[in-house]
Write a protein that holds these residues in place. Sequence first.
Motif, mmCIF file in Angstrom:
data_model
loop_
_atom_site.group_PDB
_atom_site.id
_atom_site.type_symbol
_atom_site.label_atom_id
_atom_site.label_comp_id
_atom_site.label_asym_id
_atom_site.label_seq_id
_atom_site.Cartn_x
_atom_site.Cartn_y
_atom_site.Cartn_z
ATOM 1 N N GLU A 1 0.932 -1.373 0.049
ATOM 2 C CA GLU A 1 -0.296 -0.053 -0.075
ATOM 3 C C GLU A 1 0.837 1.226 -0.051
ATOM 4 O O GLU A 1 0.631 2.024 -0.648
ATOM 5 C CB GLU A 1 -0.949 -0.070 1.146
ATOM 6 N N GLU A 2 1.805 1.129 0.836
ATOM 7 C CA GLU A 2 2.849 2.593 0.900
ATOM 8 C C GLU A 2 3.432 2.615 -0.278
ATOM 9 O O GLU A 2 3.748 3.880 -0.866
ATOM 10 C CB GLU A 2 3.851 2.302 2.222
ATOM 11 N N LEU A 3 3.818 1.468 -0.979
ATOM 12 C CA LEU A 3 4.585 1.616 -2.461
ATOM 13 C C LEU A 3 3.485 2.076 -3.403
ATOM 14 O O LEU A 3 4.083 2.998 -4.322
ATOM 15 C CB LEU A 3 5.122 0.284 -3.008
ATOM 16 N N GLY A 4 2.428 1.783 -3.307
ATOM 17 C CA GLY A 4 1.491 2.391 -4.425
ATOM 18 C C GLY A 4 1.135 3.789 -4.038
ATOM 19 O O GLY A 4 1.226 4.481 -5.209
ATOM 20 N N ASP A 5 1.133 4.178 -2.926
ATOM 21 C CA ASP A 5 0.834 5.524 -2.448
ATOM 22 C C ASP A 5 2.228 6.528 -3.145
ATOM 23 O O ASP A 5 1.737 7.527 -3.576
ATOM 24 C CB ASP A 5 0.748 5.834 -1.103
ATOM 25 N N ALA A 6 3.228 5.870 -2.691
ATOM 26 C CA ALA A 6 4.511 6.633 -3.320
ATOM 27 C C ALA A 6 4.595 6.798 -4.846
ATOM 28 O O ALA A 6 4.949 7.816 -5.462
ATOM 29 C CB ALA A 6 5.765 5.956 -2.824
ATOM 30 N N LEU A 7 4.119 5.586 -5.581
ATOM 31 C CA LEU A 7 4.320 5.515 -6.999
ATOM 32 C C LEU A 7 3.261 6.672 -7.588
ATOM 33 O O LEU A 7 3.479 7.181 -8.680
ATOM 34 C CB LEU A 7 3.968 4.261 -7.484
ATOM 35 N N ALA A 8 2.193 6.659 -6.836
ATOM 36 C CA ALA A 8 1.039 7.587 -7.140
ATOM 37 C C ALA A 8 1.521 9.104 -7.247
ATOM 38 O O ALA A 8 1.272 9.995 -8.163
ATOM 39 C CB ALA A 8 -0.107 7.863 -6.497
ATOM 40 N N GLU A 9 2.500 9.413 -6.237
ATOM 41 C CA GLU A 9 3.063 10.657 -5.945
ATOM 42 C C GLU A 9 4.029 10.907 -7.221
ATOM 43 O O GLU A 9 4.511 12.139 -7.439
ATOM 44 C CB GLU A 9 3.766 10.892 -4.650
ATOM 45 N N ALA A 10 4.962 10.057 -7.849
ATOM 46 C CA ALA A 10 5.722 10.058 -8.667
ATOM 47 C C ALA A 10 5.166 10.700 -10.060
ATOM 48 O O ALA A 10 5.877 11.025 -10.901
ATOM 49 C CB ALA A 10 6.553 8.790 -9.097
ATOM 50 N N GLU A 11 4.046 10.651 -10.344
ATOM 51 C CA GLU A 11 3.272 11.001 -11.294
ATOM 52 C C GLU A 11 3.641 10.480 -12.576
ATOM 53 O O GLU A 11 3.840 11.121 -13.730
ATOM 54 C CB GLU A 11 3.193 12.644 -11.296
ATOM 55 N N LEU A 12 3.882 9.123 -12.590
ATOM 56 C CA LEU A 12 4.290 8.502 -13.894
ATOM 57 C C LEU A 12 3.365 8.490 -14.856
ATOM 58 O O LEU A 12 2.115 8.548 -14.672
ATOM 59 C CB LEU A 12 4.762 6.942 -13.702
ATOM 60 N N PRO A 13 3.672 8.365 -16.271
ATOM 61 C CA PRO A 13 2.756 8.237 -17.556
ATOM 62 C C PRO A 13 1.658 7.300 -16.974
ATOM 63 O O PRO A 13 2.207 6.393 -16.551
ATOM 64 C CB PRO A 13 3.609 8.509 -18.543
ATOM 65 N N ASP A 14 0.615 7.343 -17.713
ATOM 66 C CA ASP A 14 -0.625 6.342 -17.637
ATOM 67 C C ASP A 14 0.312 5.144 -18.091
ATOM 68 O O ASP A 14 0.881 5.015 -19.261
ATOM 69 C CB ASP A 14 -1.697 6.744 -18.501
ATOM 70 N N GLY A 15 -0.171 4.011 -17.706
ATOM 71 C CA GLY A 15 0.299 2.598 -18.106
ATOM 72 C C GLY A 15 1.737 2.355 -17.734
ATOM 73 O O GLY A 15 2.356 1.146 -17.926
#
Length: 142
Positions: A30-44
Motif C-alpha cells: 500500500e505504501e509503495l502504491g501511494d509513493a508511486l502515485a506521487e511520482a506522477e508517472l505517465p499512464d500505463g
Amino acid sequence: MAEMLLEKFKALVPKYLDEKWTPQEGYSAEELGDALAEAELPDGVRLPLVLEEFYRALGRCEELMEAHHFFFDPDELEVEDGHLLFLEDEDERWVWGIPVDILDVPDPLIRRRSNKQKHWNDEDATVGEFILDLLEFSFEED
C-alpha cells in the motif's frame, strides 16, 4: 504472481549490515502504491515485478539504497528518453533505467545512460542481476 527475488533482497540486510531484516527496511504494498502515485508517472507505466520487490524489501534501507549509488525513492521515479529511471551514481555521471516498452517483463534488461552524452548502452544484465551485483561490489572488502 510468484515472488522472484524478494527473499534474496531481504537477505542483503544481514549479509551486508549484520542486522536482521525487518519490515521497516521496505515499503508495504500500500505504501509503495501511494509513493508511486506521487511520482506522477505517465499512464500505463508500472514497475516490473523485480523493482516492486526491491522497494518492498529495501526501499527504506538508506545504507543499501545509497551505497556509492543512489536508488531513487519510489516517489522520485521518472520517465525520460523512453526509460523508467531508478538509479544514479554518486557523481551523477550515469543513470540506469528500463525501456518503458518492456516494463511488463518481470525482470527486464537494464540500460545505462551517460548524463553528459545522453547515449544509452545495454548492461547485458537483468535489473535483479544488476542490483545484486552492484551491492556486492559496493560492499566488497578490500
